[in-house]
Design a protein around this motif. Sequence first.
Motif, PDB file in Angstrom:
ATOM      1  N   LEU A  20       0.857  -1.176   0.000  1.00  0.00           N
ATOM      2  CA  LEU A  20       0.000   0.000   0.000  1.00  0.00           C
ATOM      3  C   LEU A  20       0.897   1.230   0.000  1.00  0.00           C
ATOM      4  N   ALA A  21       0.648   2.152  -0.947  1.00  0.00           N
ATOM      5  CA  ALA A  21       1.490   3.338  -1.079  1.00  0.00           C
ATOM      6  C   ALA A  21       0.695   4.583  -0.696  1.00  0.00           C
ATOM      7  N   VAL A  22       1.266   5.384   0.205  1.00  0.00           N
ATOM      8  CA  VAL A  22       0.663   6.670   0.559  1.00  0.00           C
ATOM      9  C   VAL A  22       1.427   7.779  -0.158  1.00  0.00           C
ATOM     10  N   ARG A  23       0.810   8.989  -0.162  1.00  0.00           N
ATOM     11  CA  ARG A  23       1.299  10.040  -1.044  1.00  0.00           C
ATOM     12  C   ARG A  23       2.534  10.774  -0.523  1.00  0.00           C
ATOM     13  N   THR A  24       2.687  10.939   0.774  1.00  0.00           N
ATOM     14  CA  THR A  24       3.812  11.739   1.267  1.00  0.00           C
ATOM     15  C   THR A  24       4.557  11.014   2.383  1.00  0.00           C
ATOM     16  N   PRO A  25       5.830  11.337   2.567  1.00  0.00           N
ATOM     17  CA  PRO A  25       6.574  10.752   3.683  1.00  0.00           C
ATOM     18  C   PRO A  25       5.949  11.066   5.039  1.00  0.00           C
ATOM     19  N   SER A  26       5.382  12.275   5.208  1.00  0.00           N
ATOM     20  CA  SER A  26       4.783  12.604   6.503  1.00  0.00           C
ATOM     21  C   SER A  26       3.568  11.732   6.779  1.00  0.00           C
ATOM     22  N   GLN A  27       2.799  11.362   5.734  1.00  0.00           N
ATOM     23  CA  GLN A  27       1.688  10.428   5.932  1.00  0.00           C
ATOM     24  C   GLN A  27       2.209   9.049   6.322  1.00  0.00           C
ATOM     25  N   TRP A  28       3.297   8.635   5.704  1.00  0.00           N
ATOM     26  CA  TRP A  28       3.911   7.355   6.072  1.00  0.00           C
ATOM     27  C   TRP A  28       4.302   7.368   7.547  1.00  0.00           C
ATOM     28  N   ARG A  29       4.922   8.460   7.980  1.00  0.00           N
ATOM     29  CA  ARG A  29       5.393   8.531   9.365  1.00  0.00           C
ATOM     30  C   ARG A  29       4.247   8.671  10.365  1.00  0.00           C
ATOM     31  N   THR A  30       3.090   9.127   9.878  1.00  0.00           N
ATOM     32  CA  THR A  30       1.907   9.135  10.741  1.00  0.00           C
ATOM     33  C   THR A  30       1.470   7.712  11.075  1.00  0.00           C
ATOM     34  N   LEU A  31       1.741   6.797  10.156  1.00  0.00           N
ATOM     35  CA  LEU A  31       1.279   5.410  10.312  1.00  0.00           C
ATOM     36  C   LEU A  31       2.333   4.491  10.916  1.00  0.00           C
ATOM     37  N   ARG A  32       3.596   4.865  10.835  1.00  0.00           N
ATOM     38  CA  ARG A  32       4.662   4.015  11.377  1.00  0.00           C
ATOM     39  C   ARG A  32       5.552   4.867  12.284  1.00  0.00           C
ATOM     40  N   SER A  33       5.968   4.301  13.383  1.00  0.00           N
ATOM     41  CA  SER A  33       6.780   5.036  14.347  1.00  0.00           C
ATOM     42  C   SER A  33       8.232   5.121  13.890  1.00  0.00           C
ATOM     43  N   GLU A  34       8.972   5.999  14.532  1.00  0.00           N
ATOM     44  CA  GLU A  34      10.399   6.115  14.222  1.00  0.00           C
ATOM     45  C   GLU A  34      11.130   4.827  14.586  1.00  0.00           C
ATOM     46  N   GLU A  35      10.708   4.205  15.678  1.00  0.00           N
ATOM     47  CA  GLU A  35      11.319   2.934  16.066  1.00  0.00           C
ATOM     48  C   GLU A  35      11.086   1.864  15.008  1.00  0.00           C
ATOM     49  N   ASP A  36       9.851   1.811  14.461  1.00  0.00           N
ATOM     50  CA  ASP A  36       9.561   0.852  13.389  1.00  0.00           C
ATOM     51  C   ASP A  36      10.448   1.113  12.183  1.00  0.00           C
ATOM     52  N   PHE A  37      10.623   2.386  11.855  1.00  0.00           N
ATOM     53  CA  PHE A  37      11.435   2.741  10.688  1.00  0.00           C
ATOM     54  C   PHE A  37      12.885   2.306  10.892  1.00  0.00           C
ATOM     55  N   LEU A  38      13.429   2.604  12.052  1.00  0.00           N
ATOM     56  CA  LEU A  38      14.824   2.271  12.317  1.00  0.00           C
ATOM     57  C   LEU A  38      15.050   0.765  12.332  1.00  0.00           C
ATOM     58  N   GLN A  39      14.025   0.003  12.715  1.00  0.00           N
ATOM     59  CA  GLN A  39      14.127  -1.453  12.738  1.00  0.00           C
ATOM     60  C   GLN A  39      13.637  -2.096  11.439  1.00  0.00           C
ATOM     61  N   LYS A  40      13.316  -1.261  10.454  1.00  0.00           N
ATOM     62  CA  LYS A  40      12.829  -1.690   9.143  1.00  0.00           C
ATOM     63  C   LYS A  40      11.552  -2.536   9.242  1.00  0.00           C
ATOM     64  N   LYS A  41      10.690  -2.172  10.168  1.00  0.00           N
ATOM     65  CA  LYS A  41       9.368  -2.793  10.287  1.00  0.00           C
ATOM     66  C   LYS A  41       8.384  -1.945   9.477  1.00  0.00           C
ATOM     67  N   TYR A  42       8.450  -2.118   8.178  1.00  0.00           N
ATOM     68  CA  TYR A  42       7.713  -1.236   7.275  1.00  0.00           C
ATOM     69  C   TYR A  42       6.285  -1.699   7.005  1.00  0.00           C
ATOM     70  N   SER A  43       5.998  -2.982   7.254  1.00  0.00           N
ATOM     71  CA  SER A  43       4.642  -3.540   7.040  1.00  0.00           C
ATOM     72  C   SER A  43       4.138  -3.312   5.616  1.00  0.00           C
ATOM     73  N   ARG A  44       5.045  -3.365   4.651  1.00  0.00           N
ATOM     74  CA  ARG A  44       4.709  -3.222   3.229  1.00  0.00           C
ATOM     75  C   ARG A  44       3.950  -1.925   2.944  1.00  0.00           C
ATOM     76  N   LEU A  45       4.292  -0.884   3.699  1.00  0.00           N
ATOM     77  CA  LEU A  45       3.734   0.451   3.484  1.00  0.00           C
ATOM     78  C   LEU A  45       4.776   1.284   2.752  1.00  0.00           C
ATOM     79  N   SER A  46       4.429   1.730   1.536  1.00  0.00           N
ATOM     80  CA  SER A  46       5.395   2.428   0.695  1.00  0.00           C
ATOM     81  C   SER A  46       4.876   3.815   0.324  1.00  0.00           C
ATOM     82  N   LEU A  47       5.506   4.419  -0.685  1.00  0.00           N
ATOM     83  CA  LEU A  47       5.188   5.780  -1.119  1.00  0.00           C
ATOM     84  C   LEU A  47       4.923   5.834  -2.612  1.00  0.00           C
ATOM     85  N   PHE A  48       4.088   6.800  -3.027  1.00  0.00           N
ATOM     86  CA  PHE A  48       4.058   7.190  -4.433  1.00  0.00           C
ATOM     87  C   PHE A  48       4.162   8.704  -4.494  1.00  0.00           C
TER      88      PHE A  48
END
Length: 427
Positions: free
Chosen positions: A175-203
């Motif tokens: 699933l791709a969201v439109r902006t990086p800030s929307q992505w970060r609304t859905l995933r925490s910084e800890e998830d990002f650093l641990q690469k727990k992306y849950s197949r959430l991407s960007l377009f």
Amino acid sequence: MINRNGWDFRQAELAESLDEPENPGRGWYGIYTFMVEQSIDPGELRWSLRQGESMALVLLDIHAYRSKLLDEDALGNIRNILSFFMQYKKDVIFRPVYDREGNGRSCEPDAFELVLEHMRQIGEILKSVKHSVFIFQGMLVGSWGEMHDSEYLSPEHLHKMWSCMREYLGEDICLAVRTPSQWRTLRSEEDFLQKKYSRLSLFDDGILGSLTHLGTFGTMTKEAAGWRGAWTRKEELDFISRLTESLPCGGEVTSCTGEDAVKVREADFIISELKNMHLVYLDRTYDMEVLNRWKQINYTGSGIWQGRSLYEYIGSHLGYRLTVKSVQMKRTWRGKAEFTIEIENTGFGKLFQDAELFLMIENEDQQKEVPVSMDLRKILPGTVLCGKAVTGPARGKVFLKARRRSDGRSIYFSNKNSDESLCIGLL
């Protein structure tokens, strides 16, 4: 190379080609718009498919149902549309929308619960029928389905839509969201650093429209804006680059007419931007002013692409581009032949879907397949990976073949004379 056991292997020429293979999961795409209440005529629709497009953005207008559930006719139409593109081997970027004219708020359902119900109905189709959807783009809401100008983009709304949709996507759809800030609304910084992306991407549908990609990036630093805010261009591109090493990113390039125009039209800057984003898919039908300009600009780098157009270079490097660099053979202590195959990825991105790689040894009596111990998904952009295959006594032409595991579609190498398989030598 000849050894004491009588083996004789002669490697074929493995030069890189200038062709652009229509490989799955990457490349140029075109937009195909459908009204969900209207049935399709597959025989007529097939004539609209264009060569050179390995993907299709299916823009599904569901505005007619903004006040009610999708009925069986609409659900049947969705199934038929997805079945059509799978039949014609087009990987799908799927974007259901309420609005196609820039009037997101007025076109959306008055009740948010209906948005969630529509997502569930569409999600059930994705779980229950065979299809070729690779990217689910957006969350139905906003102008053009691009997640802006909507009543339903608060953190609470985003989390509810993400929670609703993610259970239907499985392991094969991002699933791709439109902006990086929307992505970060859905995933925490800890998830990002641990690469727990849950197949959430960007377009990104504002690529090179300005240095901020038409407001995709912000003006504040990460420290000032916070994790969920929009950051400066440099910080956002660093974030995107890290995320898209593991997840597919794509979108549209747009014309730049402001003060940034000179910078974003430079060939080196354009290539650097797309490489940094690890761009996998790109619209080849929107904003022809930009694309036609690329056709008039020569690639300025070295190698076989020197003198070719920027358009050709970019199109051939979207996503993964796998070139077999060398093949070596040696005898094992058991008297077998061990092949070492070296493959380079010169694309902007990588292969995201599981694939199998194997040797084929062919002579007048038989065709023998030998698996190669290599995960093609691990060949990152700009890197080389080696794999091995071991075979017993045999003779004949040796071919290398790759195919996507989910549907058996061939993955073509970018070597000269490469077809569904590549001749790598004679044994």
